[in-house]
Design an enzyme around this catalytic site. Structure first.
Site, PDB file in Angstrom:
ATOM      1  N   ASP A 126       0.965  -1.168  -0.092  1.00 18.26           N
ATOM      2  CA  ASP A 126      -0.106   0.140  -0.151  1.00 18.26           C
ATOM      3  C   ASP A 126       0.831   1.204   0.041  1.00 18.26           C
ATOM      4  OD1 ASP A 126      -2.013  -2.124   0.653  1.00 18.26           O
ATOM      5  OD2 ASP A 126      -2.762  -0.880   1.829  1.00 18.26           O
ATOM      6  N   LYS A 146      -6.876   3.310  -3.454  1.00 24.30           N
ATOM      7  CA  LYS A 146      -7.159   3.366  -2.069  1.00 24.30           C
ATOM      8  C   LYS A 146      -7.567   4.741  -1.670  1.00 24.30           C
ATOM      9  CE  LYS A 146      -5.457   2.253   2.370  1.00 24.30           C
ATOM     10  NZ  LYS A 146      -4.402   1.183   3.173  1.00 24.30           N
ATOM     11  N   LYS A 193     -10.178   0.264  -2.492  1.00 28.63           N
ATOM     12  CA  LYS A 193     -10.238  -0.100  -0.917  1.00 28.63           C
ATOM     13  C   LYS A 193     -10.442   1.444  -0.510  1.00 28.63           C
ATOM     14  CE  LYS A 193      -6.904  -1.276   2.822  1.00 28.63           C
ATOM     15  NZ  LYS A 193      -5.735  -1.617   2.748  1.00 28.63           N
TER      16      LYS A 193
END
Length: 326
Positions: A163, A226, A262
């Site tokens: 991430d 995300k 996400k």
């Protein structure tokens, strides 16, 4: 890099131009991103509010709760994290409700790079992924070689997913080429690990910027986009997640490449999670209703899902000791 690089996408000039041409220079990238349709903020927020009022029946609610559990990236990203805390979180992710073995496992455990090896060992044979934040999380204020070293260390320790955070300062200054090249470089450093690109929507300020960041990351080869780090005041919201779902839907229509989404930070209740699942279904479609394509970045959400799951099963809530406090 994503496949199908010759397809065209919404917002391209009349007649279309290959995506490879779009990313060939800073000028072409800027022209493309600023050529994307502007976001109707009122319309976006009204649609998100409408989707948030949808109700589902108990049988569907039970399925939605299990699906939400299976989509969680169970997360601990604190300076006080210890190997013991990470191992405990891994045990909870692998067996969320010891009294009910039908409870799904979570999708991943998300930790800092120095805890990846601990999580990997604790999760051996479970099928749960290890996700690691990297690239000078959460601010992203570091030189590229530092960000790449951070990524490579996490992958070498066993991370299945990375991430990364974008350089919001560069993005807001209009230096899209720098952000694009950093994502490309991190993607390469990931090797076989999947890359989730974090925008920090609360700092991007406008819906137009969120749409541009979504397309920029997907053009650079992101496997997931995300919303946020969970470390600022404004994290995931239904409108900004809806906007990102529209982007991945349109990107797949244009290129044939599917990208996951996400939302992270601030999603704490089953009611909230179900609103997001309804939004996924109504916006991107059923293909995204799978942990491979939609995740919740969360630490406390799992507890509420477990309590609501037991309420549906038994007709009553358990006492306060039913779930662990992380």
């Amino acid at each position: 890099m994503s496949s199908a690089p010759t397809a065209t996408a919404p917002g391209a000039p009349p007649g279309g131009s290959p995506l490879a041409d779009v990313t060939a220079s800073e000028t072409s990238l800027r022209r493309y991103l600023h050529g994307l349709p502007g976001v109707d903020a009122v319309g976006l927020e009204a649609r998100a509010a409408m989707l948030g009022t949808r109700s589902i029946k108990n049988a569907s609610k039970a399925h939605a709760i299990d699906l939400a559990i299976s989509m969680i990236d169970l997360t601990t990203l604190e300076g006080a994290d210890t190997p013991g805390k990470v191992r405990s979180l891994c045990a909870k992710g692998a067996n969320p409700d010891p009294s009910d073995r039908t409870t799904p496992k979570v999708a991943a455990i998300c930790v800092y790079p120095d805890m990846v090896a601990t999580a990997k060992e604790a999760l051996a044979g479970s099928g749960i992924h290890v996700a690691s934040v990297a690239t000078a999380f959460p601010a992203g204020r570091a030189a590229l070689d530092v960000k790449l070293a951070d990524t490579r260390d996490a992958v070498a320790a066993g991370a299945d997913e990375i991430d990364m955070v974008i350089d919001r300062g560069a993005f807001l200054a209009g230096r899209y080429g720098k952000v694009f090249e950093e994502i490309l470089a991190v993607k390469e450093a990931c090797g076989t690990a999947h890359l989730k690109v974090i925008f920090e929507n609360g700092e991007l300020s406008t819906y137009d910027n969120i749409r541009r960041a979504s397309w920029l990351a997907m053009l650079a080869g992101a496997d997931f986009i995300k919303t946020s780090t969970g470390k600022v005041a404004v994290n995931a919201t239904l409108p900004n997640t809806l906007l990102m779902l529209e982007a991945v839907r349109d990107f797949r229509a244009a290129t044939g490449t599917q990208v996951g989404v996400k939302p992270a930070g601030g999603i704490r209740t089953s009611k909230d999670a179900i609103k997001y699942l309804v939004t996924v279904n109504e916006t991107a479609g059923e293909d995204w209703l799978h942990p491979d394509w939609f995740r919740f970045g969360a630490s406390s959400l799992l507890n509420d899902l477990l309590m609501q799951r037991q309420k549906l099963s038994t007709g009553h809530y358990s006492g306060p000791d039913y779930v662990t406090v992380d």
